[in-house]
Design an enzyme around this catalytic site. Sequence first.
Site, short mmCIF file in Angstrom:
data_model
loop_
_atom_site.label_atom_id
_atom_site.label_comp_id
_atom_site.label_asym_id
_atom_site.label_seq_id
_atom_site.Cartn_x
_atom_site.Cartn_y
_atom_site.Cartn_z
N SER A 8 0.84 -1.19 0.00
CA SER A 8 0.00 0.00 0.00
C SER A 8 0.88 1.24 0.00
CB SER A 8 -0.95 -0.01 1.20
OG SER A 8 -0.21 0.06 2.38
N CYS A 9 0.36 2.28 -0.64
CA CYS A 9 1.11 3.52 -0.76
C CYS A 9 1.33 4.12 0.62
CB CYS A 9 0.38 4.50 -1.67
SG CYS A 9 1.33 4.71 -3.17
N PRO A 10 2.44 4.75 0.91
CA PRO A 10 3.48 5.14 -0.06
C PRO A 10 4.66 4.17 -0.22
CG PRO A 10 3.87 6.24 2.02
CD PRO A 10 2.69 5.31 2.24
#
Lengths: 68, 349
Positions: A8-10
């Site tokens: 998942s970002c970042p």
Amino acid sequence: MIDARGQSCPIPVVMVQDAVKKGNNPSELQVKVDAMVCVENISRYAASQGYTVSTEESDGEYTLTLKK
Amino acid sequence: MAENEVKLTKLAKCAGCGAKVGAGVLAQLLGDMKVLRDPNLLVGFDKSDDASVYKVSDDLALVQTVDFFPPIHDDPYIFGQIAATNALSDVYAMGGEPKLALNIMAVPKDMPSETVHEILRGGYDKAYEAGAIISGGHSILDDEPKYGLAVTGFVHPEKALTNSGAKPGDVLILTKPLGIGILTTAAKVNMTSKEGMDLAVTLMTTLNKSARDVMVKYRVHACTDVTGFSLMGHGLEMAQGSNTELHIRVDDIDLIPEAVEFAKMGILPEGMYRNRNFAESYVDPGEVELAYQDVLYDPQTAGGLLIAVDPGDAEMMFEEMKGKVPSAQMIGTVEEFHGGSRIFLKTGS
């Protein structure tokens, strides 16, 4: 090829940043992600480092090719 | 932190107000609902405002709001404070004073009771500081922890401030810096500096009480708190609701420098893109650099108030705000709507 799918970002953009630093600004780099937000984040970072980015989508997965 | 302690933010899929459902989606979902008409409902959902306002008598109206989200900080006491600060803020944004609150809590079944206690203590301490009483609540079991408050406050019915009363000529004042969402996103990968995180926590646990207490002394025409929909999203709702346009001087906005640096590196929360999708077709970005624009679309958790004040009172209110709010900024003006864009970004003071 950096495989950042499932992250998942970042995290994916940080993986790309690490690869750019370790590879001493490689002229070409590919990364696979599975969320649009990661495509956008990586594109912003790539542009700030002077890369042009092309993106291919297939089945909700994106392959970004960074070149300079 | 001991090894067996939970890292709270790891249990959260999205951070804080970034977990909010997009404004466009909400409007669609609620568009065809049957709603009773009642002349005493002074503010409802139709103008996308911060809280509902219901007139009880000629000099008393109820302000009601609810807000909760997954952990945005690993320290449960800090998380509790942030969630409460954020929930209480909607009452302040309407010009009201919070009086009663109810806890809303979701806890994983294996969460240690001390952690749950610390989250609640954060909420109680902020409610106490706000002068509100937590009189009950409800909790359920859930894999992802969540905490927040349903808050009831009071306001004089004629003094309730909405986001839709801005008038051409009004001056726009903002009370906290922007970039909180970006700092908390970067913190997930341990990139935020200690100073940056301390600043974010201080901002997220500062009640908008002082800003509200100053604001109500002046001729304020509209107010909203800048939270999940960002300055651009909430600004757009104000412009549309008031049928005006906003002219914003980006150089006069207190953008947290570390957040601008992260924006340049592509460290941006998903909510930033959601806010862009919702608002950017109404925003004329002028010559403003992309990274600076991104901070204007950054979802804020427990952000400051955005106030449209009569030009005759603006200077005095601004002076009084200084030192009482985290960062008093005079960021632009409200103008007559000319069709087309609703928000114009300008560079240069």
